[in-house]
Write a protein that holds these residues in place. Sequence first.
Motif, PDB file in Angstrom:
ATOM      1  N   THR A 244      37.609  42.239  38.661  1.00  0.00           N
ATOM      2  CA  THR A 244      36.020  42.156  39.218  1.00  0.00           C
ATOM      3  C   THR A 244      34.894  42.280  38.263  1.00  0.00           C
ATOM      4  O   THR A 244      33.889  41.745  38.675  1.00  0.00           O
ATOM      5  N   ASP A 245      35.195  42.454  37.087  1.00  0.00           N
ATOM      6  CA  ASP A 245      34.060  42.566  36.108  1.00  0.00           C
ATOM      7  C   ASP A 245      33.932  41.662  34.912  1.00  0.00           C
ATOM      8  O   ASP A 245      33.439  41.630  34.182  1.00  0.00           O
TER       9      ASP A 245
ATOM     10  N   SER B 169      24.015  45.574  34.311  1.00  0.00           N
ATOM     11  CA  SER B 169      23.683  46.931  34.574  1.00  0.00           C
ATOM     12  C   SER B 169      23.443  47.765  33.160  1.00  0.00           C
ATOM     13  O   SER B 169      23.676  47.367  32.166  1.00  0.00           O
TER      14      SER B 169
ATOM     15  N   LYS C 194      27.159  40.522  36.797  1.00  0.00           N
ATOM     16  CA  LYS C 194      26.882  41.581  37.526  1.00  0.00           C
ATOM     17  C   LYS C 194      27.037  42.706  36.497  1.00  0.00           C
ATOM     18  O   LYS C 194      26.092  43.459  36.291  1.00  0.00           O
ATOM     19  N   GLU C 195      27.962  42.729  35.546  1.00  0.00           N
ATOM     20  CA  GLU C 195      28.211  43.751  34.720  1.00  0.00           C
ATOM     21  C   GLU C 195      27.258  43.776  33.495  1.00  0.00           C
ATOM     22  O   GLU C 195      26.686  44.630  33.113  1.00  0.00           O
TER      23      GLU C 195
ATOM     24  N   GLU D 257      32.146  39.051  30.206  1.00  0.00           N
ATOM     25  CA  GLU D 257      31.986  39.827  31.518  1.00  0.00           C
ATOM     26  C   GLU D 257      31.252  39.202  32.365  1.00  0.00           C
ATOM     27  O   GLU D 257      30.577  38.252  32.047  1.00  0.00           O
ATOM     28  N   SER D 258      31.478  39.564  33.678  1.00  0.00           N
ATOM     29  CA  SER D 258      30.447  38.797  34.722  1.00  0.00           C
ATOM     30  C   SER D 258      29.061  39.174  34.400  1.00  0.00           C
ATOM     31  O   SER D 258      28.722  40.478  33.924  1.00  0.00           O
TER      32      SER D 258
ATOM     33  N   SER E 150      38.160  46.154  33.098  1.00  0.00           N
ATOM     34  CA  SER E 150      37.579  45.935  34.432  1.00  0.00           C
ATOM     35  C   SER E 150      38.535  46.838  35.524  1.00  0.00           C
ATOM     36  O   SER E 150      39.433  47.204  35.293  1.00  0.00           O
ATOM     37  N   THR E 151      37.714  46.938  36.515  1.00  0.00           N
ATOM     38  CA  THR E 151      38.240  47.497  37.656  1.00  0.00           C
ATOM     39  C   THR E 151      38.962  46.419  38.466  1.00  0.00           C
ATOM     40  O   THR E 151      38.831  45.001  38.100  1.00  0.00           O
TER      41      THR E 151
END
Length: 144
Positions: free
Chosen positions: A116-117, A144, A140-141, A137-138, A6-7
């Motif tokens: 964040t991920d 994508s 958002k991830e 994982e979120s 993750s970032t």
Amino acid sequence: MNSFSSTTRLFAFRLKPKEDVKKSLLSFAEKNKLQAACMVTAVGSLEQLHLRLANQKQGDLRKGHFEIVSLTGTLSLSSCHLHLAVSDLTGHTVGGHLLDNNIVYTTAEIVLAQLTDLVFHRELDPTYGYQELVITESSKEKSS
């Protein structure tokens, strides 16, 4: 074993005298919508210590002056698993599971990382009957 990358986004803040360490961290996570975070560093002092030691059902509450030498673990919007180590006036060091009622004496200077991920939540692990960390994982991830 699954692993995730993750970032990160870093937060730095100070807890002031009389603040409760655990309650303040959970409040910070909620206010900042942290779905997955971990401690980077923490130093400071406590006037009241409340830890649950290894394999004990109840916590040990002590009043006095204690230096925070380590605070480590994970937290999210809904939960945390944090361990605290402190030293007393003689340098004797004790550590354990962070409970409510760890009260700041002069300061607690904290750096916290948001992953964040990822999303942290806890599920019952039947091995010993504890709520244990589950990492996903979120959304958002995933999209994508």
